[in-house]
Design an enzyme around this catalytic site. Structure first.
Site, short mmCIF file in Angstrom:
data_model
loop_
_atom_site.label_atom_id
_atom_site.label_comp_id
_atom_site.label_asym_id
_atom_site.label_seq_id
_atom_site.Cartn_x
_atom_site.Cartn_y
_atom_site.Cartn_z
N ASP A 1 0.21 1.90 8.45
CA ASP A 1 -0.22 1.24 9.61
C ASP A 1 0.50 1.35 10.76
O ASP A 1 0.18 0.89 11.77
CB ASP A 1 -0.44 -0.37 9.13
CG ASP A 1 -1.60 -0.66 8.18
OD1 ASP A 1 -2.05 0.60 7.88
OD2 ASP A 1 -1.52 -1.78 7.68
N GLY B 1 0.87 -1.23 -0.07
CA GLY B 1 0.03 0.17 0.03
C GLY B 1 0.89 1.41 -0.01
O GLY B 1 1.93 1.25 0.64
N ASP C 1 2.87 -0.77 11.79
CA ASP C 1 2.79 -2.24 12.47
C ASP C 1 3.96 -2.80 12.29
O ASP C 1 4.23 -4.13 12.38
CB ASP C 1 1.75 -2.86 11.86
CG ASP C 1 1.73 -3.03 10.31
OD1 ASP C 1 2.64 -2.43 9.82
OD2 ASP C 1 0.89 -3.94 9.89
N ARG D 1 0.65 -4.91 -5.24
CA ARG D 1 0.66 -6.10 -4.47
C ARG D 1 1.03 -7.26 -5.47
O ARG D 1 0.03 -7.37 -6.38
CB ARG D 1 -0.65 -6.09 -3.72
CG ARG D 1 -0.86 -5.07 -2.83
CD ARG D 1 -1.97 -5.48 -1.66
NE ARG D 1 -2.40 -4.24 -1.05
CZ ARG D 1 -1.92 -3.76 -0.03
NH1 ARG D 1 -0.65 -4.09 0.56
NH2 ARG D 1 -2.46 -2.63 0.69
N THR E 1 4.52 2.26 5.41
CA THR E 1 3.13 1.99 5.40
C THR E 1 2.26 2.97 6.58
O THR E 1 2.83 3.44 7.43
CB THR E 1 2.88 0.41 6.05
OG1 THR E 1 1.58 0.23 6.39
CG2 THR E 1 3.85 0.27 7.12
N ARG F 1 -5.68 -2.83 8.76
CA ARG F 1 -5.78 -4.35 8.66
C ARG F 1 -5.64 -5.02 10.00
O ARG F 1 -6.88 -4.93 10.76
CB ARG F 1 -4.78 -4.85 7.66
CG ARG F 1 -5.01 -6.22 7.33
CD ARG F 1 -4.40 -6.48 6.21
NE ARG F 1 -3.26 -5.55 5.70
CZ ARG F 1 -2.94 -5.51 4.44
NH1 ARG F 1 -3.67 -6.27 3.30
NH2 ARG F 1 -2.07 -4.94 3.91
N ASP G 1 5.22 -5.01 6.09
CA ASP G 1 5.68 -6.27 6.25
C ASP G 1 5.53 -7.48 5.08
O ASP G 1 6.67 -7.96 4.98
CB ASP G 1 4.65 -6.87 7.50
CG ASP G 1 3.18 -6.72 7.12
OD1 ASP G 1 2.76 -6.10 6.16
OD2 ASP G 1 2.45 -7.33 7.75
O1 F6P Z 1 -1.01 -1.81 4.51
C1 F6P Z 1 -1.72 -0.39 4.41
C2 F6P Z 1 -3.30 -0.77 4.20
O2 F6P Z 1 -3.73 0.66 3.84
C3 F6P Z 1 -3.98 -1.09 5.29
O3 F6P Z 1 -4.27 -0.38 6.27
C4 F6P Z 1 -5.30 -1.83 4.53
O4 F6P Z 1 -5.95 -2.68 5.30
C5 F6P Z 1 -4.86 -1.94 3.41
O5 F6P Z 1 -3.61 -1.41 3.21
C6 F6P Z 1 -6.00 -1.98 2.10
O6 F6P Z 1 -5.12 -2.34 0.98
P1 F6P Z 1 -5.66 -2.13 -0.59
O7 F6P Z 1 -4.91 -0.90 -0.96
O8 F6P Z 1 -5.24 -3.44 -1.23
O9 F6P Z 1 -7.19 -1.68 -0.73
#
Ligand code: F6P
Length: 326
Positions: free
Chosen positions: A131, A14, A133, A75, A129, A175, A106
């Site tokens: 997050d 992300g 985390d 991803r 990120t 997440r 991660d």
């Molecule tokens: O890892 C960052 C994040 O924004 C999380 O907080 C969230 O769950 C996820 O990515 C959302 O992913 P996507 O961009 O695939 O919707």
């Protein structure tokens, strides 16, 4: 140890505000040390397809203040397979890249750990990120901007909640991590915080709604999104509506707005510091580590440890929310 002359740089997972500031810091530091930088677009996907280009001083001008990532991100399912990583390695060789700097979370670190081990490539990571985390850094690039975006949104929701005497359940990103929920809940004066680390303790919330102050005109409950496909906030909202039909309850999901926008000063400075340190670490012989900041000092953490989900939620922070929203 082979001399490093050409660093491949990419963002993955992300996106996060401040990634551009980190890209700028890496490119400018590499040029300062007379190294070449090869930008790799769209993370591991672009690594596999050979989407590489040479970066120069100008390719990173006027980006420190911009959200998103100029290198784009993705991803990648292909990269999880050995054939995908083999294809990526072929491109790395073809473009004479002899070390990598990866900016991500991660999943990115698990990916580069495998790639580095399989093909003996020197790799350094930067924590990118929203997050927050990761182990090995007090803050990740993008977290500060995201939490400020969240409190701006929650403050607006508070205005309408107060006008209508409503209870709002607000879902924030993260997440499987409650870091965004925890800080924004405190900063927005929330009446409750429900996060994965404390198993979304709804009983505690119900208890407060039943036995807490009855004259509150508005209530805000911040919910961390959790891992599943279904929205946690809607699930909790339905339970609250059933148990407390007299409360006028609404659910609001903040969503991807949390990932955009101009990085805050904190994020720009963090990104710049770790970006410089990443290049100099590669030159000093570091490999397979993430560069973070611990107690305001540069710190190195092996990928396998950094990628472990940080579940160290301070229980005092949760207690604070309840005490302060009496
Ligand atoms: O890892 C960052 C994040 O924004 C999380 O907080 C969230 O769950 C996820 O990515 C959302 O992913 P996507 O961009 O695939 O919707």
């Amino acid at each position: 140890m082979a001399q490093i002359k050409n660093i491949g740089l990419f963002t993955s997972g992300g996106d996060a505000p401040g990634m551009n500031a980190a890209i700028r810091a890496v490119v400018r530091t590499a040029l300062f040390h007379d190294l070449k930088v090869t930008g790799i677009r769209r993370g591991f996907e672009g690594m596999i397809s050979g989407d590489f280009y040479e970066m120069n001083r100008k390719s990173v001008s006027n980006i420190i203040q911009r959200g998103g990532t100029i290198l784009k991100t993705a991803r990648s399912a292909q990269f999880r397979r050995p054939e995908g990583r083999q294809a990526a390695y072929e491109q790395i060789k073809k473009f004479n890249v002899d070390a990598l700097i990866a900016i991500g979370g991660d999943g990115t670190f698990r990916g580069v750990k495998t790639l580095g081990d399989e093909f003996n490539i020197p790799i350094i990571g930067l924590p990118g990120t929203i997050d927050n985390d990761l182990k090995g850094t007090d803050f990740t690039i993008g977290y500060d901007t995201a939490i400020n975006t969240v409190i701006n949104a929650v403050d607006k929701i508070r205005d309408t909640a107060e006008s209508h005497d409503r209870l709002f359940i607000i879902e924030v990103m993260g997440r499987d991590s409650g870091m965004i929920a925890l800080r924004t809940g405190i900063a927005a004066g929330a009446e409750g915080i429900l996060i994965p680390e404390s198993k979304f303790n709804v009983e505690r919330l119900f208890d407060r709604l039943e036995n807490g102050r009855k004259d509150k005109t508005s209530r805000i409950v911040i919910v961390g999104e959790g891992e599943g496909e279904e929205s946690k906030a809607f699930e909790i909202g339905a339970q609250v509506k059933e148990k407390f039909p007299h409360l006028d309850t609404r659910v609001s999901i903040l969503g991807h707005i949390q990932r955009g926008g101009k990085p805050t000063c904190m994020d720009r400075v963090l990104a710049s510091r770790v970006g410089v340190a990443a290049v100099e670490a590669l030159l000093a012989g570091y490999r397979g580590e993430m560069v973070g900041l611990l107690n305001d000092e540069i710190a190195f953490t092996p990928f396998e440890h950094a990628a472990k989900h940080n579940t160290d939620i301070d229980p005092n922070m949760l207690r604070l929310v309840e005490m302060l929203s009496l």
